[in-house]
Design a protein around this motif. Structure first.
Motif, PDB file in Angstrom:
ATOM      1  N   HIS A 140      -7.460  -5.412   4.991  1.00  0.00           N
ATOM      2  CA  HIS A 140      -6.672  -6.600   4.752  1.00  0.00           C
ATOM      3  C   HIS A 140      -7.363  -7.351   3.902  1.00  0.00           C
ATOM      4  CE1 HIS A 140      -4.712  -5.184   8.632  1.00  0.00           C
ATOM      5  NE2 HIS A 140      -3.822  -6.059   8.504  1.00  0.00           N
ATOM      6  N   SER A 141      -6.790  -7.442   2.721  1.00  0.00           N
ATOM      7  CA  SER A 141      -7.354  -8.334   1.671  1.00  0.00           C
ATOM      8  C   SER A 141      -7.196  -9.875   1.901  1.00  0.00           C
ATOM      9  CB  SER A 141      -7.201  -7.980   0.318  1.00  0.00           C
ATOM     10  OG  SER A 141      -7.439  -6.475   0.194  1.00  0.00           O
ATOM     11  N   ARG A 142      -8.016 -10.748   1.496  1.00  0.00           N
ATOM     12  CA  ARG A 142      -7.903 -12.161   1.422  1.00  0.00           C
ATOM     13  C   ARG A 142      -7.065 -12.380   0.048  1.00  0.00           C
ATOM     14  NH1 ARG A 142     -13.363 -15.519   1.740  1.00  0.00           N
ATOM     15  NH2 ARG A 142     -11.737 -17.142   1.633  1.00  0.00           N
ATOM     16  N   THR A 143      -6.400 -13.348  -0.005  1.00  0.00           N
ATOM     17  CA  THR A 143      -5.866 -13.697  -1.203  1.00  0.00           C
ATOM     18  C   THR A 143      -6.863 -14.173  -2.289  1.00  0.00           C
ATOM     19  OG1 THR A 143      -5.305 -15.934  -0.973  1.00  0.00           O
ATOM     20  CG2 THR A 143      -3.672 -14.169  -0.300  1.00  0.00           C
ATOM     21  N   LEU A 144      -6.667 -13.967  -3.453  1.00  0.00           N
ATOM     22  CA  LEU A 144      -7.693 -14.365  -4.572  1.00  0.00           C
ATOM     23  C   LEU A 144      -7.636 -15.872  -4.358  1.00  0.00           C
ATOM     24  CD1 LEU A 144      -9.764 -13.589  -6.871  1.00  0.00           C
ATOM     25  CD2 LEU A 144      -7.463 -13.319  -8.323  1.00  0.00           C
ATOM     26  N   GLU A 145      -6.415 -16.651  -4.070  1.00  0.00           N
ATOM     27  CA  GLU A 145      -6.365 -18.023  -4.197  1.00  0.00           C
ATOM     28  C   GLU A 145      -7.411 -18.626  -3.121  1.00  0.00           C
ATOM     29  OE1 GLU A 145      -3.204 -16.368  -6.287  1.00  0.00           O
ATOM     30  OE2 GLU A 145      -3.638 -16.077  -4.224  1.00  0.00           O
ATOM     31  N   SER A 146      -7.299 -17.869  -2.003  1.00  0.00           N
ATOM     32  CA  SER A 146      -8.182 -18.401  -0.969  1.00  0.00           C
ATOM     33  C   SER A 146      -9.517 -18.219  -1.200  1.00  0.00           C
ATOM     34  CB  SER A 146      -7.698 -17.705   0.549  1.00  0.00           C
ATOM     35  OG  SER A 146      -8.669 -17.564   1.262  1.00  0.00           O
ATOM     36  N   LEU A 147      -9.855 -17.078  -1.752  1.00  0.00           N
ATOM     37  CA  LEU A 147     -11.351 -16.709  -2.131  1.00  0.00           C
ATOM     38  C   LEU A 147     -12.004 -17.571  -3.136  1.00  0.00           C
ATOM     39  CD1 LEU A 147     -12.179 -12.978  -2.267  1.00  0.00           C
ATOM     40  CD2 LEU A 147     -13.443 -14.513  -3.579  1.00  0.00           C
ATOM     41  N   ILE A 148     -11.032 -17.947  -4.073  1.00  0.00           N
ATOM     42  CA  ILE A 148     -11.753 -18.934  -5.158  1.00  0.00           C
ATOM     43  C   ILE A 148     -11.735 -20.374  -4.381  1.00  0.00           C
ATOM     44  CG2 ILE A 148     -11.076 -19.863  -7.391  1.00  0.00           C
ATOM     45  CD1 ILE A 148     -12.190 -16.951  -7.592  1.00  0.00           C
ATOM     46  N   LYS A 149     -11.029 -20.693  -3.751  1.00  0.00           N
ATOM     47  CA  LYS A 149     -11.140 -21.977  -3.064  1.00  0.00           C
ATOM     48  C   LYS A 149     -12.367 -22.215  -2.275  1.00  0.00           C
ATOM     49  CE  LYS A 149      -6.339 -23.382  -2.723  1.00  0.00           C
ATOM     50  NZ  LYS A 149      -5.057 -23.685  -1.897  1.00  0.00           N
ATOM     51  N   TYR A 158     -22.774 -15.077   0.896  1.00  0.00           N
ATOM     52  CA  TYR A 158     -21.820 -13.942   0.818  1.00  0.00           C
ATOM     53  C   TYR A 158     -20.360 -14.366   0.974  1.00  0.00           C
ATOM     54  CZ  TYR A 158     -26.106 -11.350   1.772  1.00  0.00           C
ATOM     55  OH  TYR A 158     -27.558 -10.763   1.834  1.00  0.00           O
ATOM     56  N   ILE A 159     -19.408 -13.875   0.311  1.00  0.00           N
ATOM     57  CA  ILE A 159     -18.404 -14.050   0.365  1.00  0.00           C
ATOM     58  C   ILE A 159     -17.572 -12.652   0.797  1.00  0.00           C
ATOM     59  CG2 ILE A 159     -16.157 -14.856  -1.027  1.00  0.00           C
ATOM     60  CD1 ILE A 159     -18.204 -16.825  -0.726  1.00  0.00           C
ATOM     61  N   LYS A 160     -16.795 -12.876   1.923  1.00  0.00           N
ATOM     62  CA  LYS A 160     -16.057 -11.517   2.473  1.00  0.00           C
ATOM     63  C   LYS A 160     -14.733 -11.405   1.759  1.00  0.00           C
ATOM     64  CE  LYS A 160     -16.396 -10.020   6.786  1.00  0.00           C
ATOM     65  NZ  LYS A 160     -16.112  -9.748   8.062  1.00  0.00           N
ATOM     66  N   LEU A 161     -14.634 -10.215   1.102  1.00  0.00           N
ATOM     67  CA  LEU A 161     -13.446 -10.040   0.233  1.00  0.00           C
ATOM     68  C   LEU A 161     -11.866  -9.569   1.182  1.00  0.00           C
ATOM     69  CD1 LEU A 161     -14.656  -8.103  -2.660  1.00  0.00           C
ATOM     70  CD2 LEU A 161     -14.370 -10.405  -2.766  1.00  0.00           C
ATOM     71  N   SER A 162     -12.390  -8.661   2.200  1.00  0.00           N
ATOM     72  CA  SER A 162     -11.306  -8.164   3.096  1.00  0.00           C
ATOM     73  C   SER A 162     -11.903  -7.722   4.425  1.00  0.00           C
ATOM     74  CB  SER A 162     -10.675  -7.167   2.128  1.00  0.00           C
ATOM     75  OG  SER A 162     -11.530  -5.976   1.801  1.00  0.00           O
ATOM     76  N   GLU A 163     -11.276  -7.054   5.262  1.00  0.00           N
ATOM     77  CA  GLU A 163     -11.528  -6.569   6.531  1.00  0.00           C
ATOM     78  C   GLU A 163     -10.921  -5.503   6.570  1.00  0.00           C
ATOM     79  OE1 GLU A 163     -13.711  -6.340   8.484  1.00  0.00           O
ATOM     80  OE2 GLU A 163     -13.850  -8.571   8.872  1.00  0.00           O
ATOM     81  N   GLY A 164     -11.474  -4.290   7.387  1.00  0.00           N
ATOM     82  CA  GLY A 164     -10.745  -3.224   7.469  1.00  0.00           C
ATOM     83  C   GLY A 164     -10.964  -2.327   6.263  1.00  0.00           C
ATOM     84  N   CYS A 165     -10.418  -1.088   6.601  1.00  0.00           N
ATOM     85  CA  CYS A 165     -10.658   0.017   5.683  1.00  0.00           C
ATOM     86  C   CYS A 165      -9.573   1.095   5.457  1.00  0.00           C
ATOM     87  CB  CYS A 165     -11.848   0.848   5.616  1.00  0.00           C
ATOM     88  SG  CYS A 165     -12.698   1.941   4.399  1.00  0.00           S
ATOM     89  N   ASN A 166      -8.945   1.503   4.470  1.00  0.00           N
ATOM     90  CA  ASN A 166      -7.964   2.546   4.238  1.00  0.00           C
ATOM     91  C   ASN A 166      -8.621   3.789   4.240  1.00  0.00           C
ATOM     92  OD1 ASN A 166      -5.877   0.869   4.648  1.00  0.00           O
ATOM     93  ND2 ASN A 166      -5.196   0.600   2.575  1.00  0.00           N
ATOM     94  N   GLN A 167      -9.915   4.273   4.026  1.00  0.00           N
ATOM     95  CA  GLN A 167     -10.494   5.451   3.653  1.00  0.00           C
ATOM     96  C   GLN A 167     -10.535   6.114   4.889  1.00  0.00           C
ATOM     97  OE1 GLN A 167     -10.623   6.000   0.709  1.00  0.00           O
ATOM     98  NE2 GLN A 167     -10.902   3.820  -0.181  1.00  0.00           N
ATOM     99  N   VAL A 168     -10.705   7.607   4.747  1.00  0.00           N
ATOM    100  CA  VAL A 168     -10.879   8.273   5.976  1.00  0.00           C
ATOM    101  C   VAL A 168     -12.127   9.065   6.330  1.00  0.00           C
ATOM    102  CG1 VAL A 168      -8.193   8.416   6.280  1.00  0.00           C
ATOM    103  CG2 VAL A 168      -9.300  10.146   4.727  1.00  0.00           C
ATOM    104  N   CYS A 169     -13.041   8.552   5.633  1.00  0.00           N
ATOM    105  CA  CYS A 169     -14.206   9.204   5.816  1.00  0.00           C
ATOM    106  C   CYS A 169     -14.607   9.849   7.058  1.00  0.00           C
ATOM    107  CB  CYS A 169     -15.634   8.516   5.436  1.00  0.00           C
ATOM    108  SG  CYS A 169     -15.363   7.613   3.869  1.00  0.00           S
ATOM    109  N   SER A 170     -15.071  11.145   7.089  1.00  0.00           N
ATOM    110  CA  SER A 170     -15.277  12.116   8.497  1.00  0.00           C
ATOM    111  C   SER A 170     -16.166  11.425   9.523  1.00  0.00           C
ATOM    112  CB  SER A 170     -15.601  13.595   8.187  1.00  0.00           C
ATOM    113  OG  SER A 170     -16.799  13.500   7.187  1.00  0.00           O
ATOM    114  N   PHE A 171     -17.126  10.624   8.830  1.00  0.00           N
ATOM    115  CA  PHE A 171     -18.135  10.193   9.793  1.00  0.00           C
ATOM    116  C   PHE A 171     -17.998   8.930  10.308  1.00  0.00           C
ATOM    117  CE2 PHE A 171     -19.016  10.156   5.042  1.00  0.00           C
ATOM    118  CZ  PHE A 171     -19.386   8.641   5.110  1.00  0.00           C
ATOM    119  N   CYS A 172     -17.177   8.226   9.737  1.00  0.00           N
ATOM    120  CA  CYS A 172     -17.058   6.870   9.986  1.00  0.00           C
ATOM    121  C   CYS A 172     -15.999   6.357  10.990  1.00  0.00           C
ATOM    122  CB  CYS A 172     -16.948   5.988   8.494  1.00  0.00           C
ATOM    123  SG  CYS A 172     -16.671   4.051   8.738  1.00  0.00           S
TER     124      CYS A 172
END
Length: 450
Positions: free
Chosen positions: A171-180, A147-161
Motif C-alpha cells: 500500500h503506497s502513500r500518494t506522492l502528494e502526501s509524501l511531499i507535503k 525517516y520517511i516511510k513510502l509504503s506499507e506491506g509487500c507484494n514479494q513472495v520471498c520464501s523466508f519472509c
C-alpha cells in the motif's frame, strides 16, 4: 489564600525495536501522546509502550524479553502496551500467554494509541496503517534527519519472509502526501532524509505507476532546504538501471544503494523466490558500483533450506570480489507461515552457524577496506554531538551514510577558525567539511577544515 494547583505531568516510556520503519510508527504514537512527558526511567512511567518486531526468532525473543523485563520494573498503576509486528502476527497466542500486558495492538492502530490508552483496551484493525501528512510525528534521535516511510506491506513472495502475512500487500502513500510531509519537516529545520519501506523500489506500483521512485527523486529535488537524501531497501526485481541513473544525476540524493541481495547463487535465489536472474542482478550491482563515489550496502542469508556447500562458496567468492562498503549476514531461521518453513532440505544449525561466521569475517574485511579508502580524503559530514568514547571527541557521519548503521567518524576538535581566524564552536546538526586522518579499530578520525 488560594494556591493554584498544577496538574501532575503524566509520563511515557517508549521502546522501539526492530527496523527504522518501526521507528516511524513509534514516532506517530509519540505524536498522539504529546501530553505525556517522555522519560527514560520505565519504573516511574505512567504508560510504557513496546513497539515490537516479529521478523526473525532473535527479534521475537528480544521483544518478549524486553516487555517482561519492563513489567518486572514498572510501578503498580502503570499501563503496559505491547504494539507492532509481533502482536499483529501472534495476537491470539500472546493475549493468552501474557496476562501481564494491559493493552495489545498491532500494525493498524498507531494513530489511535491515545484512545486505546485512555480506554485501556486492546485493538487490532484489519487495515494497514498508512501515514499521511496530517499525522503528527515526534521525530526522535536527531534535530536534522528524519525517516520517511513510502509504503506499507509487500507484494514479494520471498520464501523466508513472513512480513506479507501480517503486514499485507503493498500500500503506497500518494506522492502528494509524501511531499507535503517532507515540506513540513523542512519548515521545522530537517534537511537530511532517508526514504524507507519493505520494498522501496516498488513504490507506487500498486497504483499502476512503475517509475514511482524516479518521480519521487524529481519532486524531492524541487524542495528548497533539503541538503541530502537516500533511499533504503531496494528490491532486485523492481530496481532498474533508469533508477540508478536518476540517483546518479540527482543533486539531492546521495549515490547510496542499499539492496538486500540475500544470495548470489542462482540455485538458492530460485529456492528463495527472489525473481531476478543472477546475470541481471550482477548487471545492477555493477551499475551501482560504477556510479562515481557510490556507497553500496546489502544483506545476505546463509543456511536457507537447499543451500549447498557449493552455493555458499559461490556467495563467499562474490562478496570477496565485489567488496561491498557495508553488508550484514543473517542466519536462516524457520518462520511459520513461510514456504521455507515447509521445506525438507534443511541445513543443520551447526553448519548455519559456521557459514554465518565465515561470511561475517569476509564482510568485516571488506568493510575495513572500505573504511581504509577514506583515509586522507576530504568529505562532508553531519556532526551529531559528543561521542560515547570521550567528551572531547565529536561524533559525526558522512552525508552519504545512513544514520547509525554505516559508521561513525570521530572529530578530535570542537572549534573551527573562520575567515577572520576567530574560533567558532562547531554546532551539532550542521554540515562540515573534514579531512579523514586515520582509522582506529572501526572508527575513522577526522579534523574539520571548513
Amino acid at each position: 489564600m488560594k494556591f493554584s494547583e498544577t496538574k501532575p505531568t503524566k509520563t511515557l516510556h517508549l521502546v522501539s525495536l526492530g527496523c527504522t520503519k518501526n521507528l516511524v510508527d513509534s514516532e506517530i504514537m509519540l505524536g498522539k501522546l504529546k501530553e505525556y512527558e517522555i522519560t527514560n526511567d520505565s519504573s516511574i512511567a505512567d504508560v510504557i509502550i513496546v513497539n515490537t518486531c516479529g521478523f526473525i526468532d532473535s527479534a521475537k525473543e528480544e521483544s518478549i524479553n524486553t516487555i517482561l523485563n519492563l513489567h518486572d520494573e514498572r510501578k503498580e498503576e502503570s499501563v503496559l502496551v505491547m504494539a507492532g509486528c509481533l502482536t499483529q502476527r501472534y495476537q491470539e497466542e500472546l493475549q493468552k500467554e501474557l496476562p501481564e500486558i494491559d493493552i495489545f495492538t498491532g500494525v493498524g492502530d498507531y494513530d489511535k494509541i491515545d484512545k486505546l490508552v485512555e480506554e485501556k483496551r486492546s485493538a487490532f484493525t484489519n487495515e494497514v496503517f498508512l501515514l499521511n501528512e496530517t499525522n503528527d510525528r515526534v521525530i526522535t534521535g536527531s534535530s536534522y534527519h528524519a525517516y520517511i516511510k513510502l509504503s506499507e506491506g509487500c507484494n514479494q513472495v520471498c520464501s523466508f519472509c513472513a512480513i506479507p502475512s501480517f503486514k499485507g500487500k503493498l500500500h503506497s502513500r500518494t506522492l502528494e502526501s509524501l511531499i507535503k510531509e517532507v515540506k513540513n519537516l523542512v519548515k521545522n529545520g530537517y534537511k537530511d532524509f532517508s526514504f524507507v519501506s519493505q520494498d522501496s523500489s516498488s513504490y507506487l506500483r500498486d497504483l499502476r505507476i512503475k517509475d514511482g521512485l524516479e518521480r519521487l527523486v524529481e519532486e524531492v529535488e524541487k524542495i528548497e532546504g533539503i541538503e541530502s537524501a537516500r533511499i533504503l531497501y531496494l528490491y532486485p526485481s523492481t530496481t532498474t538501471l533508469n533508477l540508478i541513473e536518476k540517483i546518479k544525476n540527482s543533486n539531492v540524493f546521495e549515490n547510496y544503494f542499499d539492496m538486500p541481495l540475500q544470495h548470489i547463487s542462482s540455485n538458492v535465489l530460485k529456492i528463495m523466490k527472489r525473481g531476478k536472474g543472477v546475470e541481471k542482478l550482477k548487471e545492477l550491482m555493477n551499475a551501482m558500483r560504477e556510479v562515481p563515489n557510490s556507497f553500496v550496502r546489502t544483506t545476505f542469508i546463509v543456511g536457507h533450506p537447499g543451500e549447498s556447500q557449493e552455493d555458499f562458496e559461490e556467495l563467499c567468492q562474490f562478496v570477496k570480489e565485489y567488496k561491498f562498503d557495508r553488508a550484514n549476514v543473517f542466519s536462516y531461521s524457520d518462520e511459520d507461515g513461510t514456504s521455507a518453513y515447509e521445506m525438507l532440505d534443511k541445513v543443520p544449525q551447526e553448519i548455519i552457524d559456521e557459514r554465518a561466521e565465515i561470511l561475517g569475517n569476509i564482510i568485516s574485511q571488506t568493510t575495513n577496506e572500505s573504511l581504509e579508502k577514506e583515509i586522507s580524503k576530504e568529505s562532508y559530514v553531519y556532526v551529531d554531538g559528543e561521542s560515547d568514547e570521550h567528551e572531547y571527541l565529536l561524533s559525526s557521519r558522512k552525508t552519504i551514510w545512513a544514520p547509525e548503521i554505516d559508521g561513525e567518524i570521530y572529530i578530535n576538535d570542537n572549534q573551527l577558525l573562520d575567515e577572520n581566524q576567530t574560533a567558532q564552536q562547531i554546532k551539532f546538526g550542521q554540515k562540515y567539511k573534514v579531512k579523514i586522518t586515520e582509522l582506529v579499530g572501526d572508527k575513522l578520525l577526522a579534523t574539520v577544515i571548513e
